[in-house]
Structure formats: structure tokens, C-alpha cells
Design a protein around this motif. Structure first.
Motif, PDB file in Angstrom:
ATOM      1  N   GLU A 196       1.065  -1.459   0.436  1.00 31.51           N
ATOM      2  CA  GLU A 196      -0.021  -0.189  -0.248  1.00 31.51           C
ATOM      3  C   GLU A 196       1.449   2.070   0.321  1.00 31.51           C
ATOM      4  N   ASP A 197       1.558   1.559   0.996  1.00 31.84           N
ATOM      5  CA  ASP A 197       3.037   2.064   1.152  1.00 31.84           C
ATOM      6  C   ASP A 197       3.721   2.493  -0.496  1.00 31.84           C
ATOM      7  N   THR A 200       0.993   4.523  -3.192  1.00 31.63           N
ATOM      8  CA  THR A 200       0.924   5.820  -2.633  1.00 31.63           C
ATOM      9  C   THR A 200       1.511   6.665  -3.220  1.00 31.63           C
ATOM     10  N   SER A 339       3.377  10.321   2.150  1.00 23.38           N
ATOM     11  CA  SER A 339       2.492   9.965   1.123  1.00 23.38           C
ATOM     12  C   SER A 339       0.679  11.007   1.701  1.00 23.38           C
TER      13      SER A 339
END
Length: 397
Positions: A196-197, A200, A339
Motif C-alpha cells: 500500500e505504501d 501511494t 504520502s
């Protein structure tokens, strides 16, 4: 010596009155096992205090059951893994003992409650974990957390005494070919929410072009995101040959005595690596190396940031992670912070193109209506009058 049993008949992953059946996939190392697990398999591990990273990897693989020879929560600290597994709907049975590790890999087993059968033979019996039992174990573990914090502090001081010169003065940090001076560095560890990081941070990576450093399996995470690592750091136990052969500079993390178990594997691929002897974790030496090389900003993906996450690794060496963050100081930024704070800048050219696109859209909308066509006709007549006036000035001259 492995136990051998008569094979049972039910198909993998089926549920019936006698429990859940499926092929056993056996390994004492959870991170090795998750690479070959398939949905519906029965994972057999020996993992005291299942941590969050291991649990996330198991959930992704999708086994029907996780059989743990050890206690999934020992009470040493409130580890996060068992709760993740149970909430994901995976059956978790722990405290099964060494007998469960003797099941042959691929052999069909049946799990009925807390009992494990091969054929009709009872192999082991443990504790079936439920949301209630997991919550009770976590509550007990929290009561003993202060003792664990004291041990963590002792380990921290011991690491500081042994690695004082490395931490304070950078003594022993090798030179690397990758250009890092004055640049941003993105260090990727295959840890908490790394996918996910990375997703983003794509606009940030596209604009700043940071040096991409993969820590062991983090190099594969970078490749899976459609990027290419500039450097790979680690003991090379969980990185693929594909990543090692991608052209990145390789830094092998060795023990303090110079022994580097992953060195032969890298050289066998025709790669000449740099060796960095140091205690602590591979993510620590990646931060120390890039900091010493003059990185302006170090962005961390999937690394450990809180005390519980440090303890979740389950080894004394995590004390080095705490001190490394003190050493790197204000350069280090967690990926989640980037992010949230980062906004992609819009160039003047992009603004001009956006304005022209807007004007074009307005013009097309006007042409689509009778009133708009009349308005454009009037504007065209006025422009024709102005053009004729300018022409008459030149003719009179």
C-alpha cells in the motif's frame, strides 16, 4: 525422522463433520513456507509469538488452517499475529509440540477442533484459538510488557557498547558506487503494509527519482511495483535470483566476524558484491550506509517505527533499530508521512495545457447550441471589422 501415516480420503480444504482436511505444508520458518503455500493448504509451522509480518504473509497465501508447534502468544509481549489470523477466518491451533513437525510435507491431514489426524491416527492435540482466547492472551501479555521493555533497554545498551564507533562515527561503513550524495533515498522492507505504501508513493517516486534500496525481499517488492532497485542490502535469505540479477548494486550483510552466509549465493550468480560486517538488522545497515553516503532524505517503507513493532520481531537485535533511528535523525521519514504530506507539484506547462483544454471544451459546448453559434458569429463579425480597419490603415499609409 519423519512419521509416515496412511493417507486420508477427503479433498484439500474441505469442511465436514470431522473437521478440515488438506495437504500439509511444513516448515519451521514461516517466511519460507509462505512462498509455497496455496489456498486451502494446511500450514505447519514452529513459530513462537507469531508477528504481524508473518501473519500478513500467511493471510495473503490463504491456508485453511495454521498448525503451530509452539505457542502463538507466549506472554512475552502482546504480539499481533494471532489476532490477524483469527480475524481473517483462518483456523489457528497452537501448542501442538514437536510431533506435528514430523508430518511429511504434502501428506494429507485432518484437523478436528484442536486435534490433528493423519489418516485415523491422532498426531497431536493443542489449543484452538478463538477471538476470546486471543484477547485473553493479549491481556496477559500486556501485564508483562514492562519486563520486556527492561530487557529491550538492556539489549540497546549492549548494542551501543559494541557498535559505538559505527553508530557515532560511521567507522566500518563501506563505500558504494551508487550515487547517493544529496539525493532522496527510498528504503523498502517487505514489512507492514509495504504494498500500500509503495502504491501511494508512485507520484513521489516519479518526481523526485529517489535512490531505490531494497532490503532482502524488499527488492522483489520494488520489482513487483514496476520499478528497478538501485541497491539491494541484506543477508540474501529472502530475495529472489531475479532481483539479484537485475543489475542493482549488492551489499551483503555479514556477521561482525565477517561470516556472510549469503555471499556464496550472490557470487554463484556472477555478481561481485560489497560486504558490510555489522550487528543489528539489514534495514539498519541500509539506513546507516545511505546516511553515511550523504542522503538528503531517507524514506522508509515497511520498516519498524513503534516499540511494539520492534518487539514484534522477537529478537534482541531489534535494539539496533531503535539506535539507528537516533543516529539517522531528522533525515528519516516514514512512508505514511510522505504520502500524507506530499502533493505532486503542477508545472507551468501543465497549467497552460489545462487552460487550453478548458477553453477548447467551452468552445465546443458553445458550438453545440444555437445561441452559441449566434454568439460566435457576432464575435467573428467583430473580429473581421477590426481586421479590415487595420488593413485600411496600412493601405492609406
Amino acid at each position: 525422522m519423519r512419521l509416515t501415516f496412511r493417507r486420508s480420503e477427503p479433498q484439500p480444504g474441505t469442511d465436514d463433520a470431522s473437521g478440515v482436511t488438506g495437504p500439509a505444508r511444513v516448515s519451521p520458518r514461516t517466511k519460507d513456507l509462505t512462498k509455497r503455500l496455496s489456498a486451502g493448504d494446511i500450514a505447519v509451522i514452529d513459530h513462537v509469538d507469531i508477528d504481524r509480518v508473518a501473519a500478513d504473509a500467511l493471510v495473503t497465501a490463504g491456508p485453511a488452517v495454521v498448525l503451530n508447534a509452539a505457542r502463538s502468544t507466549s506472554g512475552r509481549y502482546p504480539n499481533l499475529g494471532p489476532e490477524i489470523l483469527v480475524e481473517a477466518g483462518i483456523v489457528l491451533v497452537d501448542g501442538l509440540g514437536d510431533a506435528v513437525m514430523s508430518i511429511a510435507d504434502g501428506h494429507r491431514v485432518r484437523v478436528d477442533g484442536a486435534k490433528v489426524f493423519v489418516g485415523e491416527t491422532l498426531v497431536a492435540e493443542g489449543t484452538l484459538q478463538t477471538p476470546e482466547t486471543v484477547a485473553a492472551s493479549l491481556e496477559e501479555a500486556r501485564e508483562g510488557l514492562s519486563d520486556e521493555i527492561e530487557r529491550f533497554a538492556e539489549n540497546t545498551m549492549d548494542y551501543l557498547r559494541r557498535e559505538r564507533e559505527l553508530l557515532l562515527d560511521g567507522v566500518g561503513v563501506p563505500d558504494v558506487k551508487t550515487e547517493i550524495e544529496g539525493r532522496h533515498v527510498l528504503i523498502v522492507v517487505r514489512g507492514y503494509h509495504y504494498r500500500e505504501d509503495l502504491a501511494t508513493l508512485r507520484p513521489y517516486v516519479a518526481e523526485y527519482r529517489p535512490v531505490l534500496v531494497g532490503v532482502d525481499g524488499g527488492a522483489d517488492a520494488i520489482l513487483d511495483a514496476g520499478l528497478k532497485p538501485d541497491m539491494i542490502v541484506g543477508d540474501m535469505d529472502s530475495v529472489s535470483d531475479r532481483a539479484l540479477a537485475c543489475g542493482a548494486e549488492i551489499v551483503v550483510h555479514a556477521y561482525r566476524d565477517g561470516n556472510a552466509p549469503g555471499l556464496e549465493r550472490v557470487r554463484a550468480l556472477g555478481v561481485d558484491p560489497i560486504v558490510f560486517p555489522a550487528t543489528g538488522t539489514s534495514e539498519d545497515i541500509a539506513m546507516l550506509l545511505t546516511d553515511d553516503a550523504g542522503a538528503e532524505v531517507i524514506v522508509a517503507v515497511g520498516t519498524h517505527a513503534t516499540l511494539v513493532e520492534f518487539l514484534d520481531k522477537g529478537r534482541a537485535g531489534m535494539a539496533s533499530t531503535f539506535l539507528t533511528r537516533l543516529r539517522v535523525g531528522g533525515k528519516l521519514v516514514d512512508a505514511k508521512g510522505v504520502s500524507r504530506l506530499y502533493r505532486q507539484r503542477i508545472s507551468n506547462l501543465q497549467l497552460v495545457l489545462l487552460s487550453l483544454a478548458g477553453l477548447f471544451a467551452v468552445g465546443m459546448a458553445l458550438l453545440a447550441t444555437a445561441a452559441g453559434q449566434t454568439f460566435i458569429g457576432i464575435v467573428g463579425a467583430q473580429l473581421d471589422t477590426v481586421w479590415s480597419w487595420f488593413g485600411s490603415l496600412f493601405r492609406s499609409g
